[in-house]
Design a protein around this motif. Sequence first.
Motif, PDB file in Angstrom:
ATOM      1  N   LEU A 122       0.842  -1.193   0.000  1.00 24.87           N
ATOM      2  CA  LEU A 122       0.000   0.000   0.000  1.00 24.87           C
ATOM      3  C   LEU A 122       0.876   1.241   0.000  1.00 24.87           C
ATOM      4  O   LEU A 122       1.826   1.351   0.784  1.00 24.87           O
ATOM      5  N   VAL A 123       0.579   2.172  -0.898  1.00 29.23           N
ATOM      6  CA  VAL A 123       1.234   3.474  -0.874  1.00 29.23           C
ATOM      7  C   VAL A 123       0.188   4.501  -0.472  1.00 29.23           C
ATOM      8  O   VAL A 123      -0.885   4.563  -1.071  1.00 29.23           O
ATOM      9  N   ILE A 124       0.487   5.264   0.583  1.00 29.56           N
ATOM     10  CA  ILE A 124      -0.492   6.260   1.040  1.00 29.56           C
ATOM     11  C   ILE A 124       0.016   7.654   0.713  1.00 29.56           C
ATOM     12  O   ILE A 124       1.157   8.001   1.017  1.00 29.56           O
ATOM     13  N   HIS A 125      -0.850   8.402   0.061  1.00 28.35           N
ATOM     14  CA  HIS A 125      -0.524   9.807  -0.183  1.00 28.35           C
ATOM     15  C   HIS A 125      -1.402  10.658   0.720  1.00 28.35           C
ATOM     16  O   HIS A 125      -2.626  10.604   0.638  1.00 28.35           O
ATOM     17  N   VAL A 126      -0.781  11.439   1.585  1.00 24.75           N
ATOM     18  CA  VAL A 126      -1.546  12.320   2.457  1.00 24.75           C
ATOM     19  C   VAL A 126      -1.429  13.741   1.929  1.00 24.75           C
ATOM     20  O   VAL A 126      -0.327  14.229   1.663  1.00 24.75           O
ATOM     21  N   ASP A 127      -2.573  14.365   1.775  1.00 23.78           N
ATOM     22  CA  ASP A 127      -2.638  15.744   1.302  1.00 23.78           C
ATOM     23  C   ASP A 127      -1.679  16.626   2.098  1.00 23.78           C
ATOM     24  O   ASP A 127      -1.673  16.593   3.325  1.00 23.78           O
ATOM     25  N   ALA A 128      -0.876  17.418   1.394  1.00 23.27           N
ATOM     26  CA  ALA A 128       0.115  18.263   2.074  1.00 23.27           C
ATOM     27  C   ALA A 128      -0.555  19.336   2.927  1.00 23.27           C
ATOM     28  O   ALA A 128       0.081  19.953   3.775  1.00 23.27           O
ATOM     29  N   ARG A 129      -1.855  19.543   2.712  1.00 21.28           N
ATOM     30  CA  ARG A 129      -2.529  20.579   3.492  1.00 21.28           C
ATOM     31  C   ARG A 129      -2.913  20.093   4.890  1.00 21.28           C
ATOM     32  O   ARG A 129      -3.359  20.870   5.721  1.00 21.28           O
ATOM     33  N   VAL A 130      -2.773  18.775   5.119  1.00 18.25           N
ATOM     34  CA  VAL A 130      -3.071  18.245   6.453  1.00 18.25           C
ATOM     35  C   VAL A 130      -1.974  18.690   7.404  1.00 18.25           C
ATOM     36  O   VAL A 130      -0.784  18.582   7.091  1.00 18.25           O
ATOM     37  N   GLY A 131      -2.338  19.190   8.564  1.00 23.05           N
ATOM     38  CA  GLY A 131      -1.352  19.758   9.477  1.00 23.05           C
ATOM     39  C   GLY A 131      -0.855  18.753  10.508  1.00 23.05           C
ATOM     40  O   GLY A 131      -0.296  17.708  10.169  1.00 23.05           O
ATOM     41  N   LYS A 132      -1.128  19.065  11.767  1.00 21.05           N
ATOM     42  CA  LYS A 132      -0.515  18.331  12.865  1.00 21.05           C
ATOM     43  C   LYS A 132      -0.990  16.885  12.963  1.00 21.05           C
ATOM     44  O   LYS A 132      -0.300  16.035  13.532  1.00 21.05           O
ATOM     45  N   GLU A 133      -2.124  16.623  12.393  1.00 18.32           N
ATOM     46  CA  GLU A 133      -2.663  15.263  12.451  1.00 18.32           C
ATOM     47  C   GLU A 133      -1.695  14.249  11.826  1.00 18.32           C
ATOM     48  O   GLU A 133      -1.697  13.074  12.167  1.00 18.32           O
ATOM     49  N   PHE A 134      -0.877  14.745  10.900  1.00 20.45           N
ATOM     50  CA  PHE A 134      -0.051  13.839  10.103  1.00 20.45           C
ATOM     51  C   PHE A 134       0.977  13.074  10.935  1.00 20.45           C
ATOM     52  O   PHE A 134       1.213  11.891  10.711  1.00 20.45           O
ATOM     53  N   ASP A 135       1.555  13.751  11.904  1.00 20.35           N
ATOM     54  CA  ASP A 135       2.631  13.118  12.677  1.00 20.35           C
ATOM     55  C   ASP A 135       2.154  11.850  13.376  1.00 20.35           C
ATOM     56  O   ASP A 135       2.810  10.808  13.332  1.00 20.35           O
ATOM     57  N   ALA A 136       0.999  11.960  14.007  1.00 19.66           N
ATOM     58  CA  ALA A 136       0.449  10.795  14.699  1.00 19.66           C
ATOM     59  C   ALA A 136       0.169   9.673  13.695  1.00 19.66           C
ATOM     60  O   ALA A 136       0.433   8.487  13.954  1.00 19.66           O
ATOM     61  N   PHE A 137      -0.333  10.071  12.540  1.00 20.26           N
ATOM     62  CA  PHE A 137      -0.664   9.099  11.494  1.00 20.26           C
ATOM     63  C   PHE A 137       0.606   8.382  11.018  1.00 20.26           C
ATOM     64  O   PHE A 137       0.635   7.166  10.875  1.00 20.26           O
ATOM     65  N   GLU A 138       1.651   9.179  10.820  1.00 23.04           N
ATOM     66  CA  GLU A 138       2.909   8.627  10.341  1.00 23.04           C
ATOM     67  C   GLU A 138       3.410   7.547  11.296  1.00 23.04           C
ATOM     68  O   GLU A 138       3.834   6.466  10.872  1.00 23.04           O
ATOM     69  N   LYS A 139       3.333   7.859  12.585  1.00 19.57           N
ATOM     70  CA  LYS A 139       3.793   6.886  13.586  1.00 19.57           C
ATOM     71  C   LYS A 139       2.978   5.607  13.486  1.00 19.57           C
ATOM     72  O   LYS A 139       3.505   4.499  13.577  1.00 19.57           O
ATOM     73  N   LYS A 140       1.683   5.774  13.326  1.00 17.66           N
ATOM     74  CA  LYS A 140       0.793   4.610  13.300  1.00 17.66           C
ATOM     75  C   LYS A 140       1.100   3.686  12.128  1.00 17.66           C
ATOM     76  O   LYS A 140       1.104   2.465  12.276  1.00 17.66           O
ATOM     77  N   VAL A 141       1.310   4.267  10.952  1.00 18.80           N
ATOM     78  CA  VAL A 141       1.462   3.403   9.777  1.00 18.80           C
ATOM     79  C   VAL A 141       2.913   2.955   9.560  1.00 18.80           C
ATOM     80  O   VAL A 141       3.172   2.032   8.808  1.00 18.80           O
ATOM     81  N   ALA A 142       3.848   3.637  10.246  1.00 21.00           N
ATOM     82  CA  ALA A 142       5.255   3.293  10.052  1.00 21.00           C
ATOM     83  C   ALA A 142       5.514   1.846  10.440  1.00 21.00           C
ATOM     84  O   ALA A 142       6.382   1.181   9.863  1.00 21.00           O
TER      85      ALA A 142
END
Lengths: 561, 336
Positions: free
Chosen positions: A30-50
């Motif tokens: 799976l390749v996930i592309h997260v919209d660059a406009r998403v702010g602080k939510e991204f960090d938590a997400f990154e940790k989860k999927v890493a």
Amino acid sequence: MSVGFVMLAHDALDRAAQVARVISKAGCPLVIHVDARVGKEFDAFEKKVAVLQGVTLAPRLACEWGTWALVQASRDGAEVLLRSHPELGHICLISGACLPIKPLGELVAYLERHRNTDFIESVTIEDVPWTKGGLSEERFTLSFPFPWREKRRLFDLWVETQRLVRRKRRLPEGLSPHMGSQWWCLTRATLEGILTDARREELDRYFQLVWIPDESYFQSLVRLYGTRVESRSLTLSKFDFQGKPHVFYDDHLPLLRQSSAFFARKIWPGANRLYRAFLDRKSVTAPVARISPAQIDRMFIQAISRRTRGRAGMVMASRFPRTDCESALTAAPYAVFHGFDEIFRDFPGWMRTNSGSRVHGRLFDLDRARFCGGQTGYAGAMSDSAALRDYDPQQFLRNLIWGTRGEHQSFLFSASDAQDICGFLAADRNADISVVTGAWALPLLRSGKPVAGIRAEAARLQQSEADFVDILRERQTRARVRIWSLAEFLERPLDPLQEIVDSLSGADTHLLVRMPEFKSMEGLPGFLQSLRNAGMSPHMAGEINEEIMERELGLFAKVAR
Amino acid sequence: MGALSAYGLRIERRRCQIRAIRKRRELTRIVNRTEGISESDVLAFVTIRNELRRLPFFLEYYRQLGVRHFFFVDNGSTDGGPEMLADEDDVSLWSTSNSYRRSRFGTDWLNWLKLRYGVGHWTLTLDPDEFLIYPFCDSRPLLALCDWLDQSGARSLGTMLIDMYPRGPLEEVEYQTGQDPFELAQWFDSGNYMISKNPRYGNLWIQGGPRARVYFPTEPEKAPSLNKIPLVKWDRRYVHVSSTHMLLPRGLNLVYDEAGGEKMSGCLLHAKFLDTLVDKAAEEIERREHFAGGREYDAYHAARSEPDGLWCQWSERYIDWRQLELLGLMSKGNWA
């Protein structure tokens, strides 16, 4: 052979991560592309999927709605997958708000059976019903450098300018424009064809300025490279009349269980029950009988029609049509009888027997609304108060017809009733109005009062009746209208009655065997003459032929007595 | 609408705002727990006076729908209601002993609190006897509705107030604290409503129902208004003009479709007609703090001799939102 996924996520990243975990567990890359406009939510997400196996995050682009960045993100994602996973046979594009509604194993097996098939909705412009705002072909022949959401005014101005100079962009050679849902599942061969196209730069330049390229780039190119195109999406997604996606909630669970699609979009992030039901393996229940896509469609089509057309003849806090926007002012056909109760005894009872209609008395009587059977109220808790009725007579009638849907309604009307409803009756397509003019003379005749005392009253009633008839005879009247003068009616009373009964019962097989009983009309010609003598012309009653009166009334008077 | 009347409305809106800001001095803070509110929370704003018996069910009902924080203004309760509210974790409470009527029936106070705390939130402005029903409210939380309204570009939700009543005289019902009032008041009028459009504010004016039928059969123009717009995505420019019947700017009142379609709408079930009204009516007739001098309470007193109360043989028993939808009292619009 297996399938890989590209996911475009914009918001509700918790849910996207949940779906990612399930895909990873099923062993699909799976390749996930997260919209660059998403702010602080991204960090938590990154940790989860890493920590998830086989999941990679793509470089982030800002994806405004309907822009080229969406195409680029999905294409780059697919490119990465194809390069790093040579075993993949299909690539599937999903969004972060998609939910797998079947076990992924079923999808893998399904694609295994359809190795060379591309699943992508791809329809030519002429056959697309969902384009709005007049932009269908123009999506491809004009250019759209401004984002529609953010710079609406500039967008519109640019479109108008191009229309003015009759601009027509040239299509890249051999390209035939197709459109469709942006969620696809394509084969390796097709994607490689698209990715390695010798004219890629030219095509990119072209599609970058097409409107909503994510709905047309792959959809058009698949026609060049696909071997077997099956024009449908494996993702269930529905759009409403404004072009925004319908959202699925917990109560859609049975519907989604029975859908033949593999994914559904878009899911409300708070739909805990849906996410639990489809992502938590343990709670998967036995497969249910499949319902056809047409059945699911119907539900959404009904929703759109409720929003755009509504229920005719009903007004409420969120529906109040201007008069010119409503073809029928009431919910169902109904009949109005003007003057008949002065000629016949118990006309409502007779009419009820012969037509099956619910016949009320004089609903617009000055004293009170006379509902059938002398009741003091009626369906919907309507009141018989004359003041309440006259406060809004149109709504009074609309309420009655709406509240009794399923049963035909009729009522008596007269020149001595409250007349404010007349214009509404004439304008309503559902009204079937039968009028005997001049019948107002009969109660005056029977009152036995001297002509001098009732002359003024007679003139008033006649004027009121003439006004009503004038309205009914206007060109814009939409009601069905029949008018007889008293004289005409009395000459051959059976024919009009037969005509009315036929039109109400909708068949002409029911031959009337029993006439309603006549009320006494003794001395009618003489009475009319004395009105004339008093200087008032009862012209609405017509020329009563004394001989026929004698014969007809003689015939029926016996019964009446 | 002409430029002049648009300007007139603008002036009126500013005046309402200034009133609200001025009236903030009348409010004394009892408890303020607003720092716990997060960005997407749905907030409720309520004025109360001696509603202790009603409060537990009210809180339970709206908590279950997903209201995350309640703002109460207490106007001189003596029944221990404020004390009870002050202990709830999701309540902020203010109190005032000033005139309810001069605050335009609490509108000014609540306008202030919404301006101060409600901007950017979906806000519910309610009386403690009003219970919101919306399409799919049995399966979709309030937040789902608000998300959908956001997505549709709607800033407010239209509703109609439905008077619910028991069968028999009000004196004979016994409403218990915490009880669902609609176990007792389970009847309503399903189809006797009158609607017209208010040209000045653009809102619909709905009258009818049992109060028009029983209290005002000869003076329908005096029957209370039933149109309400309780759910609004608040902005600093917004004000409720009179109760929740209408707002400014005018566009917020356009919760209805004029081209024949149906926008989504809900209902407010009105649990006013319980034994709680009996004492209240006696008090309010003395106090004269309600709309139009509380003429409704007068009418209530005059009509109390009816053996069936507001009930009649055509009354409908309440089942659920789908029933109200079928009856044409609310609409799903294009929410499927």
